[in-house]
Motif scaffolding. Structure first.
Motif, PDB file in Angstrom:
ATOM      1  N   ASN A  78     -48.983  84.043  -5.138  1.00  0.00           N
ATOM      2  CA  ASN A  78     -49.807  83.385  -5.422  1.00  0.00           C
ATOM      3  C   ASN A  78     -50.953  84.726  -6.043  1.00  0.00           C
ATOM      4  O   ASN A  78     -52.068  84.738  -6.819  1.00  0.00           O
ATOM      5  N   ALA A  79     -50.859  85.460  -4.428  1.00  0.00           N
ATOM      6  CA  ALA A  79     -51.439  86.027  -4.560  1.00  0.00           C
ATOM      7  C   ALA A  79     -50.971  88.141  -5.345  1.00  0.00           C
ATOM      8  O   ALA A  79     -51.499  88.949  -5.204  1.00  0.00           O
ATOM      9  N   GLY A  80     -49.815  87.720  -6.153  1.00  0.00           N
ATOM     10  CA  GLY A  80     -49.311  88.650  -6.741  1.00  0.00           C
ATOM     11  C   GLY A  80     -48.216  89.645  -6.538  1.00  0.00           C
ATOM     12  O   GLY A  80     -47.957  91.246  -7.160  1.00  0.00           O
ATOM     13  N   ASP A  81     -47.556  89.189  -5.142  1.00  0.00           N
ATOM     14  CA  ASP A  81     -46.603  90.009  -4.432  1.00  0.00           C
ATOM     15  C   ASP A  81     -45.120  89.784  -5.372  1.00  0.00           C
ATOM     16  O   ASP A  81     -44.672  88.965  -5.612  1.00  0.00           O
ATOM     17  N   PRO A  82     -45.284  91.146  -6.157  1.00  0.00           N
ATOM     18  CA  PRO A  82     -43.632  91.308  -6.869  1.00  0.00           C
ATOM     19  C   PRO A  82     -42.325  90.981  -5.795  1.00  0.00           C
ATOM     20  O   PRO A  82     -41.428  90.488  -7.166  1.00  0.00           O
ATOM     21  N   THR A  83     -42.755  91.443  -4.880  1.00  0.00           N
ATOM     22  CA  THR A  83     -41.434  91.077  -4.552  1.00  0.00           C
ATOM     23  C   THR A  83     -41.017  89.858  -3.839  1.00  0.00           C
ATOM     24  O   THR A  83     -39.733  88.944  -3.449  1.00  0.00           O
ATOM     25  N   ALA A  84     -42.312  88.281  -3.322  1.00  0.00           N
ATOM     26  CA  ALA A  84     -42.005  87.805  -3.208  1.00  0.00           C
ATOM     27  C   ALA A  84     -41.333  86.282  -3.988  1.00  0.00           C
ATOM     28  O   ALA A  84     -40.190  85.620  -3.162  1.00  0.00           O
ATOM     29  N   ALA A  85     -41.103  86.593  -5.172  1.00  0.00           N
ATOM     30  CA  ALA A  85     -40.295  86.015  -5.739  1.00  0.00           C
ATOM     31  C   ALA A  85     -38.945  85.799  -5.582  1.00  0.00           C
ATOM     32  O   ALA A  85     -37.965  85.066  -5.839  1.00  0.00           O
ATOM     33  N   GLU A  86     -38.514  87.596  -5.543  1.00  0.00           N
ATOM     34  CA  GLU A  86     -37.215  87.457  -5.569  1.00  0.00           C
ATOM     35  C   GLU A  86     -36.805  86.903  -3.308  1.00  0.00           C
ATOM     36  O   GLU A  86     -35.646  86.552  -3.793  1.00  0.00           O
ATOM     37  N   GLU A  87     -37.880  86.938  -3.459  1.00  0.00           N
ATOM     38  CA  GLU A  87     -37.042  86.492  -1.298  1.00  0.00           C
ATOM     39  C   GLU A  87     -37.595  84.810  -1.855  1.00  0.00           C
ATOM     40  O   GLU A  87     -36.616  84.316  -0.426  1.00  0.00           O
ATOM     41  N   LEU A  88     -37.779  84.519  -2.225  1.00  0.00           N
ATOM     42  CA  LEU A  88     -38.248  82.647  -2.294  1.00  0.00           C
ATOM     43  C   LEU A  88     -36.771  82.376  -2.291  1.00  0.00           C
ATOM     44  O   LEU A  88     -36.432  81.274  -2.167  1.00  0.00           O
ATOM     45  N   LEU A  89     -35.711  82.714  -3.711  1.00  0.00           N
ATOM     46  CA  LEU A  89     -34.724  81.644  -3.989  1.00  0.00           C
ATOM     47  C   LEU A  89     -33.235  81.804  -2.718  1.00  0.00           C
ATOM     48  O   LEU A  89     -33.347  80.779  -2.321  1.00  0.00           O
ATOM     49  N   PRO A  90     -33.372  82.839  -2.389  1.00  0.00           N
ATOM     50  CA  PRO A  90     -32.809  82.636  -0.841  1.00  0.00           C
ATOM     51  C   PRO A  90     -32.596  82.123   0.248  1.00  0.00           C
ATOM     52  O   PRO A  90     -31.952  81.276   0.759  1.00  0.00           O
ATOM     53  N   LEU A  91     -34.189  81.883   0.235  1.00  0.00           N
ATOM     54  CA  LEU A  91     -35.151  80.984   1.262  1.00  0.00           C
ATOM     55  C   LEU A  91     -35.213  79.356   0.958  1.00  0.00           C
ATOM     56  O   LEU A  91     -34.222  79.192   1.782  1.00  0.00           O
ATOM     57  N   VAL A  92     -35.126  79.021  -0.413  1.00  0.00           N
ATOM     58  CA  VAL A  92     -34.977  77.781  -0.526  1.00  0.00           C
ATOM     59  C   VAL A  92     -33.509  77.290  -0.570  1.00  0.00           C
ATOM     60  O   VAL A  92     -33.442  76.138  -1.078  1.00  0.00           O
ATOM     61  N   TYR A  93     -32.825  78.502  -0.946  1.00  0.00           N
ATOM     62  CA  TYR A  93     -31.821  77.989  -2.161  1.00  0.00           C
ATOM     63  C   TYR A  93     -30.172  76.997  -1.504  1.00  0.00           C
ATOM     64  O   TYR A  93     -30.246  75.557  -1.602  1.00  0.00           O
ATOM     65  N   GLY A  94     -30.632  76.839  -0.034  1.00  0.00           N
ATOM     66  CA  GLY A  94     -29.827  76.626   0.938  1.00  0.00           C
ATOM     67  C   GLY A  94     -30.088  74.404   0.525  1.00  0.00           C
ATOM     68  O   GLY A  94     -29.419  73.296   0.782  1.00  0.00           O
ATOM     69  N   GLU A  95     -31.946  74.235   0.713  1.00  0.00           N
ATOM     70  CA  GLU A  95     -32.745  73.289   0.911  1.00  0.00           C
ATOM     71  C   GLU A  95     -32.073  72.497  -0.389  1.00  0.00           C
ATOM     72  O   GLU A  95     -31.773  71.621  -0.760  1.00  0.00           O
ATOM     73  N   LEU A  96     -32.622  73.883  -1.464  1.00  0.00           N
ATOM     74  CA  LEU A  96     -32.093  72.910  -3.437  1.00  0.00           C
ATOM     75  C   LEU A  96     -30.590  72.195  -3.663  1.00  0.00           C
ATOM     76  O   LEU A  96     -30.089  71.363  -3.774  1.00  0.00           O
ATOM     77  N   ARG A  97     -29.869  72.682  -2.749  1.00  0.00           N
ATOM     78  CA  ARG A  97     -28.270  72.972  -2.782  1.00  0.00           C
ATOM     79  C   ARG A  97     -27.893  71.796  -1.631  1.00  0.00           C
ATOM     80  O   ARG A  97     -27.404  70.775  -2.566  1.00  0.00           O
ATOM     81  N   ARG A  98     -28.775  71.098  -0.829  1.00  0.00           N
ATOM     82  CA  ARG A  98     -27.978  70.356  -0.299  1.00  0.00           C
ATOM     83  C   ARG A  98     -29.084  69.352  -0.590  1.00  0.00           C
ATOM     84  O   ARG A  98     -28.001  67.754  -1.058  1.00  0.00           O
ATOM     85  N   LEU A  99     -29.841  69.190  -1.373  1.00  0.00           N
ATOM     86  CA  LEU A  99     -31.191  68.106  -2.291  1.00  0.00           C
ATOM     87  C   LEU A  99     -29.804  67.777  -3.115  1.00  0.00           C
ATOM     88  O   LEU A  99     -29.669  66.251  -3.412  1.00  0.00           O
ATOM     89  N   ALA A 100     -29.169  68.685  -3.803  1.00  0.00           N
ATOM     90  CA  ALA A 100     -28.927  68.630  -5.376  1.00  0.00           C
ATOM     91  C   ALA A 100     -27.260  67.836  -4.959  1.00  0.00           C
ATOM     92  O   ALA A 100     -26.711  67.059  -5.466  1.00  0.00           O
ATOM     93  N   ALA A 101     -26.723  68.290  -4.157  1.00  0.00           N
ATOM     94  CA  ALA A 101     -25.970  67.659  -3.862  1.00  0.00           C
ATOM     95  C   ALA A 101     -25.378  66.189  -2.920  1.00  0.00           C
ATOM     96  O   ALA A 101     -24.765  65.268  -3.472  1.00  0.00           O
TER      97      ALA A 101
END
Length: 191
Positions: free
Chosen positions: A14-37
């Motif tokens: 939200n503050a505009g950090d360009p690298t933060a969005a790239e860090e988000l997916l690896p962080l939440v991917y496992g949880e999203l994958r578990r929920l989708a499965a």
């Protein structure tokens, strides 16, 4: 993934950090994958959509690397749940489209009998539930969001309560009410 890791990362986005969005997916991917499965395990056996594809499509619908402003972890996962729900509904509608065979019966070249696709009933049920859920959202949006988190994402009562920011007791009470309301609405829609 620790819940306290996601919110600061969302704040950096939200503050505009360009690298933060790239860090988000690896962080939440496992949880999203578990929920989708978890959600995909309840789908019909002939389902062509895989949990990994569901997560990737949901990620793209959420904005991919150009993430919108998320208030917190709960806001992000609620949006992810809604994206997954819409993908599953769109997939069911696509399967029923006339250009894809719709409600027509399949005919085998080797057989003279007609075969009704096994997953058609499940798609009809999913579309009925979606229609009832949309009506329920007009009646009570919070309880409808609880249903989305439980039914479409596969969260437990405890996890859904945490995501929605309500107590487990309230979530349990809301779940009983929602199931009863939706049961009656689906029954009415079936005629």
């Amino acid at each position: 993934m620790q819940p306290d890791e996601v919110t600061p990362l969302l704040q950096r986005i939200n503050a505009g950090d360009p690298t933060a969005a790239e860090e988000l997916l690896p962080l939440v991917y496992g949880e999203l994958r578990r929920l989708a499965a978890s959600r995909m395990a309840r789908e019909s056996p002939g389902q062509t959509l895989q949990a990994t594809a569901l997560v990737h499509e949901a990620w793209l619908r959420l904005g991919g690397d150009a993430q919108p402003a998320w208030a917190n972890r709960a806001h992000f996962f609620a949006a992810a749940a809604e994206a997954m729900r819409r993908i599953l509904i769109d997939n069911a509608r696509r399967k029923q489209a006339v250009r894809h065979g719709g409600k027509l019966q399949k005919v085998s070249a080797n057989e003279t009998a007609f075969d009704l696709p096994a997953d058609l009933a499940d798609d009809n049920e999913l579309l009925l539930i979606n229609e009832a859920l949309e009506a329920f959202a007009q009646h009570d949006a919070r309880k409808a969001e609880l249903v989305k988190q439980r039914y479409f994402v596969g969260l437990t009562i405890e996890e859904a309560a945490q995501v929605l920011g309500i107590s487990e007791r309230t979530a349990k009470r809301d779940w009983v009410y929602a199931r009863t309301w939706l049961f009656n609405e689906v029954k009415r829609l079936r005629g």
